[in-house]
Motif scaffolding. Structure first.
Motif, PDB file in Angstrom:
ATOM      1  N   VAL A  84      39.706  35.108  26.183  1.00  0.00           N
ATOM      2  CA  VAL A  84      38.665  35.033  27.373  1.00  0.00           C
ATOM      3  C   VAL A  84      39.289  35.140  28.698  1.00  0.00           C
ATOM      4  CG1 VAL A  84      37.222  33.648  25.657  1.00  0.00           C
ATOM      5  CG2 VAL A  84      38.685  32.587  27.142  1.00  0.00           C
ATOM      6  N   CYS A  85      38.546  35.231  29.879  1.00  0.00           N
ATOM      7  CA  CYS A  85      38.991  35.251  31.045  1.00  0.00           C
ATOM      8  C   CYS A  85      38.168  34.267  32.028  1.00  0.00           C
ATOM      9  CB  CYS A  85      39.182  36.610  31.772  1.00  0.00           C
ATOM     10  SG  CYS A  85      37.661  37.605  31.476  1.00  0.00           S
ATOM     11  N   ALA A  86      37.034  33.781  31.221  1.00  0.00           N
ATOM     12  CA  ALA A  86      35.951  33.045  32.126  1.00  0.00           C
ATOM     13  C   ALA A  86      35.136  32.160  31.033  1.00  0.00           C
ATOM     14  CB  ALA A  86      35.468  33.641  33.194  1.00  0.00           C
ATOM     15  N   LEU A  87      34.573  30.963  31.347  1.00  0.00           N
ATOM     16  CA  LEU A  87      34.055  30.063  30.366  1.00  0.00           C
ATOM     17  C   LEU A  87      32.810  29.642  31.352  1.00  0.00           C
ATOM     18  CD1 LEU A  87      36.879  28.429  28.590  1.00  0.00           C
ATOM     19  CD2 LEU A  87      35.400  30.361  27.773  1.00  0.00           C
ATOM     20  N   ALA A  88      31.611  29.230  30.714  1.00  0.00           N
ATOM     21  CA  ALA A  88      30.505  28.571  31.514  1.00  0.00           C
ATOM     22  C   ALA A  88      29.854  27.472  30.342  1.00  0.00           C
ATOM     23  CB  ALA A  88      29.465  29.439  32.093  1.00  0.00           C
ATOM     24  N   SER A  89      29.606  26.549  30.924  1.00  0.00           N
ATOM     25  CA  SER A  89      29.025  25.618  29.741  1.00  0.00           C
ATOM     26  C   SER A  89      27.801  24.854  30.493  1.00  0.00           C
ATOM     27  CB  SER A  89      30.077  24.280  29.521  1.00  0.00           C
ATOM     28  OG  SER A  89      29.715  23.360  29.050  1.00  0.00           O
ATOM     29  N   GLU A  90      26.745  24.562  29.571  1.00  0.00           N
ATOM     30  CA  GLU A  90      25.585  23.628  30.165  1.00  0.00           C
ATOM     31  C   GLU A  90      26.222  22.353  30.864  1.00  0.00           C
ATOM     32  OE1 GLU A  90      23.701  21.156  27.520  1.00  0.00           O
ATOM     33  OE2 GLU A  90      21.685  21.599  28.416  1.00  0.00           O
ATOM     34  N   GLU A  91      27.308  21.885  30.217  1.00  0.00           N
ATOM     35  CA  GLU A  91      27.807  20.735  30.850  1.00  0.00           C
ATOM     36  C   GLU A  91      28.493  20.566  31.930  1.00  0.00           C
ATOM     37  OE1 GLU A  91      25.690  18.649  28.298  1.00  0.00           O
ATOM     38  OE2 GLU A  91      27.000  17.583  29.850  1.00  0.00           O
ATOM     39  N   ALA A  92      28.604  21.837  32.701  1.00  0.00           N
ATOM     40  CA  ALA A  92      29.540  22.127  34.150  1.00  0.00           C
ATOM     41  C   ALA A  92      28.819  22.754  34.979  1.00  0.00           C
ATOM     42  CB  ALA A  92      30.787  22.836  33.673  1.00  0.00           C
ATOM     43  N   GLU A  93      28.820  22.334  36.105  1.00  0.00           N
ATOM     44  CA  GLU A  93      27.894  23.000  37.177  1.00  0.00           C
ATOM     45  C   GLU A  93      28.394  24.177  37.331  1.00  0.00           C
ATOM     46  OE1 GLU A  93      27.274  20.615  40.720  1.00  0.00           O
ATOM     47  OE2 GLU A  93      25.975  21.970  41.873  1.00  0.00           O
ATOM     48  N   HIS A  94      29.863  24.213  37.611  1.00  0.00           N
ATOM     49  CA  HIS A  94      30.455  25.675  37.858  1.00  0.00           C
ATOM     50  C   HIS A  94      31.395  26.305  36.738  1.00  0.00           C
ATOM     51  CE1 HIS A  94      29.198  24.616  42.074  1.00  0.00           C
ATOM     52  NE2 HIS A  94      29.781  23.638  41.830  1.00  0.00           N
ATOM     53  N   PRO A  95      31.560  27.487  36.856  1.00  0.00           N
ATOM     54  CA  PRO A  95      32.258  28.148  35.556  1.00  0.00           C
ATOM     55  C   PRO A  95      33.755  27.845  35.804  1.00  0.00           C
ATOM     56  CG  PRO A  95      31.023  29.784  36.795  1.00  0.00           C
ATOM     57  CD  PRO A  95      31.017  28.601  37.665  1.00  0.00           C
ATOM     58  N   LEU A  96      34.494  28.315  34.593  1.00  0.00           N
ATOM     59  CA  LEU A  96      35.945  28.098  34.772  1.00  0.00           C
ATOM     60  C   LEU A  96      36.313  29.384  34.750  1.00  0.00           C
ATOM     61  CD1 LEU A  96      37.858  25.543  32.771  1.00  0.00           C
ATOM     62  CD2 LEU A  96      38.828  27.822  32.852  1.00  0.00           C
ATOM     63  N   PHE A  97      37.331  29.748  35.653  1.00  0.00           N
ATOM     64  CA  PHE A  97      37.690  31.096  35.791  1.00  0.00           C
ATOM     65  C   PHE A  97      39.250  31.011  35.479  1.00  0.00           C
ATOM     66  CE2 PHE A  97      34.206  33.578  36.909  1.00  0.00           C
ATOM     67  CZ  PHE A  97      33.513  32.702  37.937  1.00  0.00           C
ATOM     68  N   LEU A  98      39.893  31.585  34.499  1.00  0.00           N
ATOM     69  CA  LEU A  98      41.168  31.367  34.064  1.00  0.00           C
ATOM     70  C   LEU A  98      42.349  31.916  35.070  1.00  0.00           C
ATOM     71  CD1 LEU A  98      39.893  30.752  31.149  1.00  0.00           C
ATOM     72  CD2 LEU A  98      41.886  31.640  30.176  1.00  0.00           C
ATOM     73  N   ALA A  99      43.208  31.324  35.431  1.00  0.00           N
ATOM     74  CA  ALA A  99      44.434  31.736  36.351  1.00  0.00           C
ATOM     75  C   ALA A  99      45.068  32.904  35.860  1.00  0.00           C
ATOM     76  CB  ALA A  99      45.008  30.813  36.865  1.00  0.00           C
ATOM     77  N   PRO A 100      45.623  33.808  36.669  1.00  0.00           N
ATOM     78  CA  PRO A 100      46.574  34.883  36.273  1.00  0.00           C
ATOM     79  C   PRO A 100      47.754  34.267  35.484  1.00  0.00           C
ATOM     80  CG  PRO A 100      45.990  35.166  38.461  1.00  0.00           C
ATOM     81  CD  PRO A 100      45.703  33.666  38.060  1.00  0.00           C
ATOM     82  N   HIS A 101      48.070  33.259  35.558  1.00  0.00           N
ATOM     83  CA  HIS A 101      49.256  32.868  34.596  1.00  0.00           C
ATOM     84  C   HIS A 101      48.789  32.279  33.374  1.00  0.00           C
ATOM     85  CE1 HIS A 101      47.947  29.019  36.161  1.00  0.00           C
ATOM     86  NE2 HIS A 101      48.357  28.465  34.988  1.00  0.00           N
ATOM     87  N   GLU A 102      47.424  32.281  33.083  1.00  0.00           N
ATOM     88  CA  GLU A 102      46.962  31.627  31.825  1.00  0.00           C
ATOM     89  C   GLU A 102      46.674  33.083  30.755  1.00  0.00           C
ATOM     90  OE1 GLU A 102      44.140  28.445  31.719  1.00  0.00           O
ATOM     91  OE2 GLU A 102      43.659  29.268  33.662  1.00  0.00           O
ATOM     92  N   PRO A 103      46.782  32.741  29.587  1.00  0.00           N
ATOM     93  CA  PRO A 103      46.614  33.876  28.428  1.00  0.00           C
ATOM     94  C   PRO A 103      44.924  34.376  28.543  1.00  0.00           C
ATOM     95  CG  PRO A 103      46.570  31.848  27.438  1.00  0.00           C
ATOM     96  CD  PRO A 103      46.966  31.293  28.815  1.00  0.00           C
ATOM     97  N   ARG A 104      44.942  35.438  29.313  1.00  0.00           N
ATOM     98  CA  ARG A 104      43.512  35.877  29.390  1.00  0.00           C
ATOM     99  C   ARG A 104      43.272  36.966  28.644  1.00  0.00           C
ATOM    100  NH1 ARG A 104      43.088  36.574  36.091  1.00  0.00           N
ATOM    101  NH2 ARG A 104      44.335  38.060  35.698  1.00  0.00           N
ATOM    102  N   GLY A 105      41.907  37.267  28.103  1.00  0.00           N
ATOM    103  CA  GLY A 105      41.389  38.174  27.271  1.00  0.00           C
ATOM    104  C   GLY A 105      40.427  38.751  28.115  1.00  0.00           C
ATOM    105  N   PRO A 106      39.625  39.712  27.173  1.00  0.00           N
ATOM    106  CA  PRO A 106      38.577  40.536  27.853  1.00  0.00           C
ATOM    107  C   PRO A 106      37.277  40.062  27.901  1.00  0.00           C
ATOM    108  CG  PRO A 106      38.958  41.348  25.752  1.00  0.00           C
ATOM    109  CD  PRO A 106      40.154  40.263  26.194  1.00  0.00           C
ATOM    110  N   TYR A 107      37.027  38.868  27.492  1.00  0.00           N
ATOM    111  CA  TYR A 107      35.575  38.475  27.126  1.00  0.00           C
ATOM    112  C   TYR A 107      35.396  37.128  27.983  1.00  0.00           C
ATOM    113  CZ  TYR A 107      35.646  41.565  23.060  1.00  0.00           C
ATOM    114  OH  TYR A 107      35.629  42.656  22.754  1.00  0.00           O
ATOM    115  N   VAL A 108      34.199  36.870  28.354  1.00  0.00           N
ATOM    116  CA  VAL A 108      33.508  35.908  29.003  1.00  0.00           C
ATOM    117  C   VAL A 108      32.576  35.232  27.999  1.00  0.00           C
ATOM    118  CG1 VAL A 108      33.866  36.405  31.220  1.00  0.00           C
ATOM    119  CG2 VAL A 108      31.630  36.716  30.138  1.00  0.00           C
TER     120      VAL A 108
END
Ligand code: P6P
Length: 331
Positions: A84-108
């Protein structure tokens, strides 16, 4: 070939998803998170994690400790997965965008970590709902999260009830697995689930009836008319995942209409409740509507926006839409 009893991993390998390692891996990660959340839900009464934290989430709802735990478990599973490269949760006002140094994939992934949480203390079935889109690039932005539901590449839910279920579609049918807790494996119990074209159950919080529009009131009245052509049963758990899963298996209609006083845009959230369930409903031959538009055709404008929801058997959804249209037409 009868694949019943296959583990999720075996079934993913068998399916065409084996060609998309990221999707197969992501679904396996989600199933693994569901197992861990299930364990916490099932022992909630035994350790001091019941009750409320005293805080309120972006929805203004009292946050249960299990809500927070489920949110954290989903983030902890998905963030390092490499899918994944981004996550969004009902419990969080804002999304979480993974940083370039994190293991990122093609999905949100957008998710409701513990839907129905107001039922936790009563031991009523609750669940986790997820929606998966492909991002334009690993440097995801909000627009990668605000995609129309028809662009979902996969959607599903875990249901924590008399048994723990994992249900998803990735474009080739709807499949349901049951957790074999003894070995910690999800085993295939329903392959290519199909929703009955018409049902005999409707599911709504009828305390809101006085504030529904005339078309919805008239439709529900007709379902209850003892002299009418079709008398339905009413079932309402008050936990969306439970009410939807029953509708998926038995058919009929779940509805949470707009309510001008308390829910002018409906109560349920588009991106991580209505849209993923609509994707599953349509993949199983059912439908999902706002009462006037297909849920999957909506263009989201905000992460936590709400929509009215009519979801279930195709004929039932079309019938309530027709009733709403008729009542909206000028006399
Ligand atoms: P009401 C649970 O709080 C939830 O978000 C859904 O799971 C459920 O379908 C709905 O709200 C129930 O709402 O107003 O009937 O209590």
């Amino acid at each position: 070939m009868n694949r019943k009893g296959m583990t999720l991993s075996q079934h993913l390998t068998e399916s065409r998803l084996c060609g998309d390692g990221d999707m197969a891996g992501l679904l396996t990660t989600l199933a693994s998170a569901a197992k861990r959340i299930s364990r916490e839900v099932n022992r909630a009464g035994l350790v001091d994690i019941l009750g409320f934290t005293g805080e309120h989430n972006v929805q203004g709802e009292a946050v249960c400790k299990l809500d927070v735990l489920a949110h954290d478990m989903m983030i902890d599973a998905l963030r390092p997965s490499g899918h994944v490269c981004a996550l969004a949760s009902e419990e969080a006002e804002h999304p979480l965008f993974l940083a370039p140094h994190e293991p990122r994939g093609p999905y949100v992934v957008l998710f409701d970590p513990l839907d129905g949480s107001s039922n936790i203390d009563a031991g009523i079935t609750i669940g986790t709902i997820f929606s998966i889109y492909r991002a334009q690039s690993a440097d995801a932005t909000l627009s990668d999260l605000l995609q129309s539901g028809s662009r979902q590449v996969a959607a599903g839910y875990a249901l924590y009830g008399s048994s723990t279920l994992f249900v998803y579609t990735a474009g080739a049918g709807v499949h349901s697995y049951t957790l074999d807790a003894g070995v910690g494996e999800f085993r295939l119990t329903h392959e290519n689930l199909r929703m009955p074209e018409r049902g005999t159950i409707y599911s709504a919080n009828e305390a809101n009836y006085p504030r529904w529009c005339a078309g919805v009131q008239r439709y529900i009245d007709a379902l209850k008319d003892p002299d009418g052509p079709c008398t339905y049963s009413a079932r309402y758990v008050g936990s969306l995942v439970a009410d939807f899963h029953r509708t998926l298996l038995y058919g009929g209609l779940f509805l949470y209409p707009a309510d001008p006083r308390d829910a002018p845009n409906g109560k349920l959230r588009l991106l991580y409740e209505a849209a993923p369930l609509a994707r599953i409903a349509e993949a199983a031959g059912g439908r999902a509507s706002t009462g006037s538009e297909d849920v999957l055709s909506l263009q989201p404008t905000a992460l936590h926006q709400r929509v009215p929801l009519f979801i279930g058997s195709a004929e039932d959804v079309s019938a309530v839409e027709a009733s709403i249209r008729q009542c909206a037409e000028p006399e």
